[in-house]
Design an enzyme around this catalytic site. Structure first.
Site, short mmCIF file in Angstrom:
data_model
loop_
_atom_site.label_atom_id
_atom_site.label_comp_id
_atom_site.label_asym_id
_atom_site.label_seq_id
_atom_site.Cartn_x
_atom_site.Cartn_y
_atom_site.Cartn_z
N HIS B 58 0.82 -1.21 0.00
CA HIS B 58 0.00 0.00 0.00
C HIS B 58 0.86 1.26 0.00
O HIS B 58 0.39 2.34 0.35
CB HIS B 58 -0.92 0.01 1.22
CG HIS B 58 -1.72 -1.24 1.38
ND1 HIS B 58 -2.54 -1.70 0.39
CD2 HIS B 58 -1.80 -2.14 2.38
CE1 HIS B 58 -3.11 -2.83 0.78
NE2 HIS B 58 -2.67 -3.13 1.99
N HIS B 220 -7.06 -5.07 -1.33
CA HIS B 220 -6.42 -6.38 -1.47
C HIS B 220 -7.17 -7.20 -2.50
O HIS B 220 -7.33 -8.40 -2.36
CB HIS B 220 -6.41 -7.15 -0.15
CG HIS B 220 -5.97 -6.35 1.01
ND1 HIS B 220 -6.86 -5.75 1.89
CD2 HIS B 220 -4.74 -6.02 1.44
CE1 HIS B 220 -6.17 -5.10 2.81
NE2 HIS B 220 -4.89 -5.24 2.56
#
Lengths: 331, 331
Positions: B58, B220
């Protein structure tokens, strides 16, 4: 082509509007142009103006570097297309505070020609204008749109040092000397994993196989010098560092600034891994950079790839310019 | 899979090393962990520590927000995998200056469990620990790895406000109150154009056709709520804004902060165009954001897409926290 856009012919005007409306504290549009200028014009007073720009598609370059300590104004051309002389001229005029304007131009034939015409227009208005043509890409001599070497990510380091000097009150002549002295010490080389798609064209500028990369690609999909199968990050670093070393031998007793630049679609994960390998391989040559930036600074729309810029700080003042505080969207 | 990496199992450790070695002025590794802490530990003295983290992939979250005015420490798990309790515990211990530590946790079952265990370990050491579980993604209730709503880009705004409060000397209880009061006013929703590839998996987490997008995808590759053909930026904005409005009606007399977040491979060009359309459609509702950021803040490796976060600033102090100066790699 899968992009978050509206009509392809409107991408630049909508992008410029989006940028200035998102960050009114830093920049505003110069009316009737796609040029932008600092919105805190009060703090420009008495200082040399720094103007850059070029084709769009390299965001955050160039407008993301407008602000105190860096660019005074920037001009956005159509995608991968030089801005027109009248728009560059408007930016010069708006940036001038009586001490003259310094232009940072990337070495592309269209940019060089149009910035030159704008300079002539400004001089007719008695605005003093000097300029530097950045040609940091060592990959190839001459290219699709360039005589000599192309101007790429190293341009952002040029913005940084001349912007810092201007903010500290340097004269136009002093800024020109600084830029000319620094230029030969800024060198860049890139590797591409995929190509950019210009919205109005609708398909990628070149094609690489699923396991293929190309060294030395330019920021407008200009050809590089070799294609081969994808390598590990370590081997990519070795290839790019060797090329930089052949161009200008790396010196253990010199101080280097490093810019690891993502081309648009390259995750920071990969940029940090590349940086890790780079720092290892520089350490093996007894070099530890004194300044480093990693991120997307001079992109090629959604191209995947990385460029590596080394700036040999032969003058210790340059490090101070690099670390001088700025107020911009993207530095 | 075409990535600039070495061995897939080493991506996190090499990335963490690359980050801390590139930016030693901001952060350093906590020995024997993949956790990082501010390198200017002197300025942490007497202040509540702010610790966040989660799976890697991320970037620049979370370590890119370590620094004065924002996070004290951050823990990097394996890609899309919660960090282990011992590493979170090490970060809490290193961040504690006697006034306690506040944890910012994204709502994923693994993260919630592991941060909770780390909190128990720290309390055995008499370190006071409080926490907030960020669940800003309004797209779906429950998800592959989450009970309730997922925590996504709004987490970065939470980092910002609690970090600013901590830097100004707020107590642990005050920071907890601030986080709890702000949380329900932070809402996010995303649209994906392509999926991320976890290096150890080697193929994308899902597949979209060349002309297809998916609304409400998680960071995700968790499924969203609808797939359809790619739309214009204007229509994407309308869809996302409608969803946010249904969740919490937009109020013309409220002040909003906005985060337009690129998911990793989305060019800034598209993010600025999206922002332009967003500001138009908010203006049509008589809303002009008082604070805005556009860029890659909470990515999903090389996923293409955008998330939109609205933060309804019902307390005017929150704007001061958002604009409070920070010294980080990525804010």
């Amino acid at each position: 082509m899968k992009k978050i856009i509206n009509e392809p012919q409107n991408v630049v005007s909508e992008m410029v509007d989006g940028l200035v409306r998102s960050y009114p504290q830093y920049l505003e549009k110069i009316p009737d142009t796609e040029a932008m200028i600092r919105s805190d014009s009060a703090s420009m007073k008495g200082k040399v103006g720094i103007v850059s720009g070029g084709g769009s598609g390299h965001e955050p370059s160039h407008a993301g570097f407008i602000g105190k300590g860096m660019l005074t104004a920037a001009v956005a051309g159509q995608v991968f297309t030089s801005p027109t002389p009248d728009q560059i001229y408007a930016a010069i005029k708006a940036a001038d505070q009586g001490r003259g304007v310094f232009l940072v131009i990337k070495n592309y034939s269209g940019d060089v020609m149009n910035f030159d015409m704008a300079k002539d227009l400004a001089e007719l208005d008695d605005i003093k204008v000097k300029s530097i043509i950045v040609n940091d890409d060592i990959a190839v001599e001459d290219s699709l749109y360039t005589q000599g070497r192309r101007g790429v990510a190293g341009t952002v380091l040029m913005h940084k040092i001349v912007g810092a000097a201007a903010d500290q009150g340097a004269s136009l002549a002093e800024i020109e000397t600084l830029a000319e002295k620094a230029l030969p010490h800024i060198s860049t080389i890139a590797v591409a994993l995929s190509a950019a798609t210009v919205p109005e064209v609708g398909k990628p500028g070149f094609t690489l196989a699923d396991d293929e990369i190309e060294y030395g690609v330019g920021i407008h999909s200009e050809p590089g010098y070799r294609r081969e199968k994808i390598k590990t990050s370590q081997k990519l670093v070795t290839e790019l560092l060797d090329k930089l070393d052949q161009n200008q031998p790396l010196q253990a007793d010199h101080q280097y600034a490093v810019l690891v630049n993502g081309m648009g679609a390259t995750p920071l994960m990969e940029q940090y891994i590349f940086s890790h390998d780079l720092l290892d391989q520089l350490a093996a040559k007894n070099i530890k950079p004194v300044f480093m930036k990693v991120g997307n600074y001079m992109t090629s729309i959604e191209m995947a790839g990385i460029s590596l810029t080394l700036f040999d700080l032969v003058d210790s003042e340059w490090l101070k310019y690099l670390t001088y505080p700025v107020e911009t969207v993207a530095w």
